[in-house]
Design an enzyme around this catalytic site. Sequence first.
Site, mmCIF file in Angstrom:
data_model
loop_
_atom_site.group_PDB
_atom_site.id
_atom_site.type_symbol
_atom_site.label_atom_id
_atom_site.label_comp_id
_atom_site.label_asym_id
_atom_site.label_seq_id
_atom_site.Cartn_x
_atom_site.Cartn_y
_atom_site.Cartn_z
ATOM 1 N N LYS A 117 -3.577 -3.087 -8.687
ATOM 2 C CA LYS A 117 -3.156 -4.517 -9.290
ATOM 3 C C LYS A 117 -2.084 -5.618 -9.611
ATOM 4 O O LYS A 117 -2.064 -5.026 -11.048
ATOM 5 C CB LYS A 117 -4.070 -4.484 -10.924
ATOM 6 N N ASN A 134 9.865 -9.997 -5.393
ATOM 7 C CA ASN A 134 10.731 -9.207 -4.566
ATOM 8 C C ASN A 134 10.243 -7.694 -4.875
ATOM 9 O O ASN A 134 10.341 -6.881 -4.690
ATOM 10 C CB ASN A 134 12.329 -8.940 -5.170
ATOM 11 N N THR A 135 9.756 -7.300 -7.048
ATOM 12 C CA THR A 135 9.185 -6.654 -6.824
ATOM 13 C C THR A 135 7.581 -5.909 -5.922
ATOM 14 O O THR A 135 7.145 -4.870 -6.017
ATOM 15 C CB THR A 135 8.793 -6.056 -8.633
#
Length: 224
Positions: free
Chosen positions: A63, A69-70
């Site tokens: 989830k 970016n992360t």
Amino acid sequence: MKKNKIFVACDSNNVQKVRKIIRETRNSKIAIGYKFGLEFLNSRNGRNFIANLKNETTFGDYKINDIPNTCANTIKSIKDLKFNYVTIHISSGLNALKAAKRFAGNTKLVGVTILTSLDNKSLKAIGFNKNVKKLVLHQAKLANKAKLDGIVCSAQEVNTVKTVFKKEIITPGIRFNSEANDQKRIQTPKQAYENGADWLVIGRNITKGNIKKNIQKLIDHLNQ
Ligand code: C5P
């Protein structure tokens, strides 16, 4: 005949318990995959267990919900686990969904809509103006735009989602009876398949108590 497909939610922090779930859910009537959520993924030996699991259909229920970016780098950092399915919250936004999808490779990236533990009242409390159905439909369109491979929604919204999303639909919030626990939008396994779900996610109704008996109960329920 094609077999019904179920992801069994391996919600435990204990490898022995998960081993038992896998052993005791094996059967010839239903196709079983295994879903690992935040509890097991963050447990001391969870990651290593999954890394050594062979010949199973696996679902990493991360989830993911973060900036593009992360999200993308998280997908990269779990590549070695070779999940068949991984989840990301659609509410992460279109750019995050696209960024994650770019690195997903053979793993199917599945968008999570509104959690099955939420109802219209809880949405209002969070600050959403749309009701569950409208919001899920809206998010399904976004998942389609991001070219995701699947969607998680409640079995109650499958018909709505199917109007805009043509790939796999996975439904948690499944109950044999009316004991919902923390879930709000529930349906029985039979109802969920009749509505057109491709996979059901079932946790406690299978993993609590006698697992083998619970699987037989599910098989009998589907044959009724
Ligand atoms: O025990 P139960 O059948 O309610 O478990 C449902 C599983 O599906 C849990 O592992 C939960 O994290 C997951 N899930 C959910 N609702 C979503 C997405 C995932 O219940 N929208």
